[in-house]
Design a protein around this motif. Sequence first.
Motif, mmCIF file in Angstrom:
data_model
loop_
_atom_site.group_PDB
_atom_site.id
_atom_site.type_symbol
_atom_site.label_atom_id
_atom_site.label_comp_id
_atom_site.label_asym_id
_atom_site.label_seq_id
_atom_site.Cartn_x
_atom_site.Cartn_y
_atom_site.Cartn_z
ATOM 1 N N SER A 174 0.838 -1.198 0.000
ATOM 2 C CA SER A 174 0.000 0.000 0.000
ATOM 3 C C SER A 174 0.874 1.249 0.000
ATOM 4 O O SER A 174 1.979 1.256 0.554
ATOM 5 N N LEU A 175 0.353 2.299 -0.618
ATOM 6 C CA LEU A 175 1.049 3.583 -0.621
ATOM 7 C C LEU A 175 0.518 4.519 0.466
ATOM 8 O O LEU A 175 0.883 5.689 0.491
ATOM 9 N N ARG A 176 -0.297 3.989 1.370
ATOM 10 C CA ARG A 176 -0.985 4.863 2.327
ATOM 11 C C ARG A 176 -0.060 5.520 3.336
ATOM 12 O O ARG A 176 -0.440 6.506 3.971
ATOM 13 N N ALA A 177 1.171 5.003 3.495
ATOM 14 C CA ALA A 177 2.094 5.598 4.464
ATOM 15 C C ALA A 177 2.903 6.741 3.874
ATOM 16 O O ALA A 177 3.677 7.379 4.602
ATOM 17 N N LEU A 178 2.747 7.043 2.600
ATOM 18 C CA LEU A 178 3.561 8.080 1.970
ATOM 19 C C LEU A 178 3.422 9.463 2.609
ATOM 20 O O LEU A 178 4.398 10.222 2.635
ATOM 21 N N PRO A 179 2.247 9.860 3.120
ATOM 22 C CA PRO A 179 2.199 11.153 3.817
ATOM 23 C C PRO A 179 3.180 11.267 4.975
ATOM 24 O O PRO A 179 3.587 12.375 5.343
ATOM 25 N N ALA A 180 3.577 10.142 5.562
ATOM 26 C CA ALA A 180 4.595 10.196 6.617
ATOM 27 C C ALA A 180 5.898 10.759 6.058
ATOM 28 O O ALA A 180 6.592 11.540 6.737
ATOM 29 N N VAL A 181 6.229 10.384 4.841
ATOM 30 C CA VAL A 181 7.421 10.925 4.197
ATOM 31 C C VAL A 181 7.259 12.422 3.974
ATOM 32 O O VAL A 181 8.202 13.208 4.168
ATOM 33 N N PHE A 182 6.064 12.845 3.579
ATOM 34 C CA PHE A 182 5.787 14.263 3.353
ATOM 35 C C PHE A 182 5.975 15.068 4.638
ATOM 36 O O PHE A 182 6.626 16.125 4.633
ATOM 37 N N PHE A 183 5.460 14.581 5.755
ATOM 38 C CA PHE A 183 5.615 15.294 7.023
ATOM 39 C C PHE A 183 7.088 15.383 7.412
ATOM 40 O O PHE A 183 7.556 16.424 7.891
#
Length: 301
Positions: A174-183
């Motif tokens: 899943s790509l759902r954790a990508l916002p963690a990279v953004f933060f």
Amino acid sequence: MTASPTDERDRAAGAATADRDGDRSLRRELLASARAIDLLVLLAVPAVLIAVFALPESTRRSLAFAYADPTVPTAFTAHYVHLDAGHLAGNVASYCLLAGVGYALAVLGGARRFFLTALAAFLLAFPFALSGLNLAVPRDAIGFGFSGINMALAGLLPLLLGTYARERFAPGASLRALPAVFFALLGWIALLALPLSTTGVGLAGLAVGVAGALLALIYASSAGIRVLATARRGAREIASRPGEGDLFAVGAVLVVGYPVVGFPSDPTGAGSVVNLYVHLLGFSLAFIGPFALLAVGAFEE
């Protein structure tokens, strides 16, 4: 039992051969998958920037975006205007690096249509959006240069790395954790860009940097991601895949390293000021919008 020196040399030579074979295989796949029309589109951008720079300086200045007297045409044209050769060269070099690595990740990660759609939006729609949002900070100045769009390409890179990793290293992930990279990247940008004190890192930059890291960890945990275990497993997998892992490493270094260029601690230069606000807008909008499309499966094949 101790292996002989000859055995060690044989293993080292075998590993080097595997690395070269992996690199050659990836290059062949990239060349076979790339399309001529895509390359023409990518190369058209620096061609346009150079052509605009060839215009008389008075014409180029008339195409810049005047915040005190904004117009719709200059809201677009300003992002393709440069007033000195150094500014143009820096932006063309940055574009070639960001777009080149981004295209390679997209083609080999099954996200070609996603990348080209995002690029079209950056080139055609983002100039209006970035110029319009710039009016929120009233000042008697002019804006020009391609760096806001370059920052949009930088904001897209984490998403391209995610799609590439899913295709190459973790099918079905899943790509759902990508916002963690953004933060985490926002925290890194704050450390780079917010004012420094005379004795070290200013409290504002440090506070936002720590907040970004904490938000990244909280978001990843809420998505069920065990950060350290996932990072170790991913690093082993990437290191074991010559060629494919090298491209991922180049993209990751660019994701972390390009903000150093885009968000200098001292934005003042010879007769101009780096617009950190528009850089942040370009980076953030380029991540948020495309991620939302990925999350709803808009580009699933």
